[in-house]
Enzyme design. Structure first.
Site, PDB file in Angstrom:
ATOM      1  N   PHE A   6      -0.774   0.606  -4.579  1.00  8.03           N
ATOM      2  CA  PHE A   6       0.252   0.614  -3.529  1.00  8.03           C
ATOM      3  C   PHE A   6      -0.387   0.973  -2.198  1.00  8.03           C
ATOM      4  O   PHE A   6      -0.983   2.038  -2.053  1.00  8.03           O
ATOM      5  CB  PHE A   6       1.378   1.587  -3.862  1.00  8.03           C
ATOM      6  CG  PHE A   6       2.612   1.282  -3.079  1.00  8.03           C
ATOM      7  CD1 PHE A   6       3.493   0.300  -3.499  1.00  8.03           C
ATOM      8  CD2 PHE A   6       2.870   1.950  -1.887  1.00  8.03           C
ATOM      9  CE1 PHE A   6       4.623  -0.020  -2.757  1.00  8.03           C
ATOM     10  CE2 PHE A   6       4.004   1.645  -1.136  1.00  8.03           C
ATOM     11  CZ  PHE A   6       4.877   0.656  -1.577  1.00  8.03           C
ATOM     12  N   ASP A  41       3.008  -9.540  -3.786  1.00  5.37           N
ATOM     13  CA  ASP A  41       2.862  -8.678  -4.965  1.00  5.37           C
ATOM     14  C   ASP A  41       3.247  -9.529  -6.184  1.00  5.37           C
ATOM     15  O   ASP A  41       2.429 -10.266  -6.717  1.00  5.37           O
ATOM     16  CB  ASP A  41       3.773  -7.471  -4.732  1.00  5.37           C
ATOM     17  CG  ASP A  41       3.643  -6.379  -5.763  1.00  5.37           C
ATOM     18  OD1 ASP A  41       2.527  -5.929  -6.009  1.00  5.37           O
ATOM     19  OD2 ASP A  41       4.678  -5.960  -6.323  1.00  5.37           O
ATOM     20  N   LYS A  55      -2.063  -9.408  -4.153  1.00  6.42           N
ATOM     21  CA  LYS A  55      -2.441  -8.693  -5.388  1.00  6.42           C
ATOM     22  C   LYS A  55      -2.378  -9.680  -6.551  1.00  6.42           C
ATOM     23  O   LYS A  55      -1.313  -9.830  -7.174  1.00  6.42           O
ATOM     24  CB  LYS A  55      -1.438  -7.570  -5.667  1.00  6.42           C
ATOM     25  CG  LYS A  55      -1.399  -6.453  -4.653  1.00  6.42           C
ATOM     26  CD  LYS A  55      -0.361  -5.406  -5.106  1.00  6.42           C
ATOM     27  CE  LYS A  55      -0.074  -4.393  -4.055  1.00  6.42           C
ATOM     28  NZ  LYS A  55       1.061  -3.509  -4.437  1.00  6.42           N
ATOM     29  N   ARG A  58       4.395   2.866   8.547  1.00  6.12           N
ATOM     30  CA  ARG A  58       4.255   1.517   9.111  1.00  6.12           C
ATOM     31  C   ARG A  58       3.333   1.498  10.324  1.00  6.12           C
ATOM     32  O   ARG A  58       2.670   0.511  10.596  1.00  6.12           O
ATOM     33  CB  ARG A  58       5.626   0.965   9.529  1.00  6.12           C
ATOM     34  CG  ARG A  58       6.537   0.637   8.365  1.00  6.12           C
ATOM     35  CD  ARG A  58       7.687  -0.254   8.849  1.00  6.12           C
ATOM     36  NE  ARG A  58       8.788  -0.320   7.919  1.00  6.12           N
ATOM     37  CZ  ARG A  58       8.856  -1.168   6.882  1.00  6.12           C
ATOM     38  NH1 ARG A  58       7.869  -1.996   6.643  1.00  6.12           N
ATOM     39  NH2 ARG A  58       9.907  -1.174   6.085  1.00  6.12           N
ATOM     40  N   GLU A 117       3.384 -13.454   5.960  1.00  5.54           N
ATOM     41  CA  GLU A 117       3.782 -12.358   5.068  1.00  5.54           C
ATOM     42  C   GLU A 117       2.760 -11.234   5.126  1.00  5.54           C
ATOM     43  O   GLU A 117       1.555 -11.482   5.245  1.00  5.54           O
ATOM     44  CB  GLU A 117       3.832 -12.871   3.622  1.00  5.54           C
ATOM     45  CG  GLU A 117       5.220 -13.186   3.128  1.00  5.54           C
ATOM     46  CD  GLU A 117       6.051 -11.950   2.835  1.00  5.54           C
ATOM     47  OE1 GLU A 117       5.884 -10.911   3.502  1.00  5.54           O
ATOM     48  OE2 GLU A 117       6.882 -12.035   1.932  1.00  5.54           O
ATOM     49  N   ASP A 118       3.242 -10.020   4.998  1.00  5.75           N
ATOM     50  CA  ASP A 118       2.337  -8.881   4.937  1.00  5.75           C
ATOM     51  C   ASP A 118       1.595  -8.847   3.597  1.00  5.75           C
ATOM     52  O   ASP A 118       0.381  -8.763   3.547  1.00  5.75           O
ATOM     53  CB  ASP A 118       3.108  -7.569   5.158  1.00  5.75           C
ATOM     54  CG  ASP A 118       4.382  -7.479   4.327  1.00  5.75           C
ATOM     55  OD1 ASP A 118       4.711  -8.438   3.591  1.00  5.75           O
ATOM     56  OD2 ASP A 118       5.069  -6.444   4.399  1.00  5.75           O
TER      57      ASP A 118
HETATM   58  P1  IMP Z   1       7.007  -9.434  -4.102  1.00  4.43           P
HETATM   59  O1  IMP Z   1       8.296 -10.181  -4.056  1.00  4.43           O
HETATM   60  O2  IMP Z   1       6.844  -8.659  -5.368  1.00  4.43           O
HETATM   61  O3  IMP Z   1       5.788 -10.281  -3.799  1.00  4.43           O
HETATM   62  O4  IMP Z   1       7.142  -8.301  -3.030  1.00  4.43           O
HETATM   63  C1  IMP Z   1       6.768  -8.384  -1.743  1.00  4.43           C
HETATM   64  C2  IMP Z   1       7.312  -7.195  -0.990  1.00  4.43           C
HETATM   65  O5  IMP Z   1       7.215  -5.968  -1.731  1.00  4.43           O
HETATM   66  C3  IMP Z   1       6.464  -7.016   0.214  1.00  4.43           C
HETATM   67  O6  IMP Z   1       6.890  -7.801   1.288  1.00  4.43           O
HETATM   68  C4  IMP Z   1       6.581  -5.531   0.462  1.00  4.43           C
HETATM   69  O7  IMP Z   1       7.737  -5.252   1.205  1.00  4.43           O
HETATM   70  C5  IMP Z   1       6.728  -4.926  -0.908  1.00  4.43           C
HETATM   71  N1  IMP Z   1       5.419  -4.457  -1.443  1.00  4.43           N
HETATM   72  C6  IMP Z   1       4.743  -4.928  -2.505  1.00  4.43           C
HETATM   73  N2  IMP Z   1       3.594  -4.266  -2.699  1.00  4.43           N
HETATM   74  C7  IMP Z   1       3.530  -3.344  -1.707  1.00  4.43           C
HETATM   75  C8  IMP Z   1       2.544  -2.346  -1.358  1.00  4.43           C
HETATM   76  O8  IMP Z   1       1.489  -2.160  -1.981  1.00  4.43           O
HETATM   77  N3  IMP Z   1       2.846  -1.579  -0.273  1.00  4.43           N
HETATM   78  C9  IMP Z   1       3.984  -1.734   0.462  1.00  4.43           C
HETATM   79  N4  IMP Z   1       4.912  -2.650   0.176  1.00  4.43           N
HETATM   80  C10 IMP Z   1       4.692  -3.454  -0.907  1.00  4.43           C
HETATM   81 MG    MG Z   2       6.936  -8.806   3.160  1.00  4.50          MG
END
Ligand code: IMP
Ligand code: MG
Length: 181
Positions: free
Chosen positions: A157, A107, A135, A170, A103-104
């Protein structure tokens, strides 16, 4: 910052290219040790993880089967319930495989939690998670376990190195921060 201003903006560096590269190599070294003698199925989650994924892959010495998984949240991300739909599915069964989700960023953690649920029923031998960025302050999925974490970052962000803001940035080679966010 409005979405039309995005293309004129150069986000300040939060993590530099060399910092990222060094950390990605460390994560790969740990994976190489942990999976010695095994084959790994590494799942790249689209789209944001592609750059991290390909860089990590270059440092992996264990045999790797590459898979790509596209999932997107229904509706607005900020009000997401973690309900996601599969937009691109795996090509091979995972039964008996050693799987790592790449995973990148984590959040709220809802996307990764959903992916784990989706993959667990496919009966892999083992299932682990790697995230370049995490995070902790934003985490809602409290029981989520991330096995390999690149960097813990504050609740800002970030873009670049695969991550986007409205599909922009990207291709930035570093991770930058959108300060007005
Ligand atoms: P989660 O389900 O809230 O953990 O969201 C994960 C997804 O939200 C990531 O795979 C990203 O696509 C997007 N995301 C969350 N935070 C960021 C950020 O700081 N920059 C860019 N994309 C983000
Ligand atoms: Mg992702």
């Amino acid at each position: 910052m409005s979405k039309s201003e995005v293309k004129y903006y150069e986000p300040p560096v939060y993590l530099s290219e060399p910092e990222i590269k060094a950390r990605v190599r460390e994560l790969a070294d740990r994976i190489n040790r942990d999976y010695e003698g095994k084959e790994v199925t590494a799942i790249c989650t689209l789209k944001g993880s592609v750059v991290f994924y390909t860089d990590l892959l270059k440092f992996l010495k264990v045999p790797v089967v590459c898979e790509f998984l596209g999932m997107s949240s229904y509706g607005n991300h900020t009000t997401s319930t973690g309900e996601v739909k599969v937009t691109l599915d795996l090509t091979e069964p995972l039964i008996g495989k050693h799987v790592i989700i790449i995973e990148d960023i984590v959040d709220s953690g809802l996307t990764l939690s959903y992916m784990l649920e989706y993959l667990r029923v496919k009966k892999p031998s083992s299932l682990k998670t790697a995230a370049l960025l995490f995070k902790p302050e934003a985490l809602k999925a409290k029981d989520l376990k991330i096995d390999y974490i690149g960097f813990e970052i504050p609740n800002k962000f970030v873009v670049g190195y695969g991550l986007d803001y409205a599909e922009k940035f990207r291709g930035l080679p570093y991770i930058g921060v959108i300060e007005a966010y």
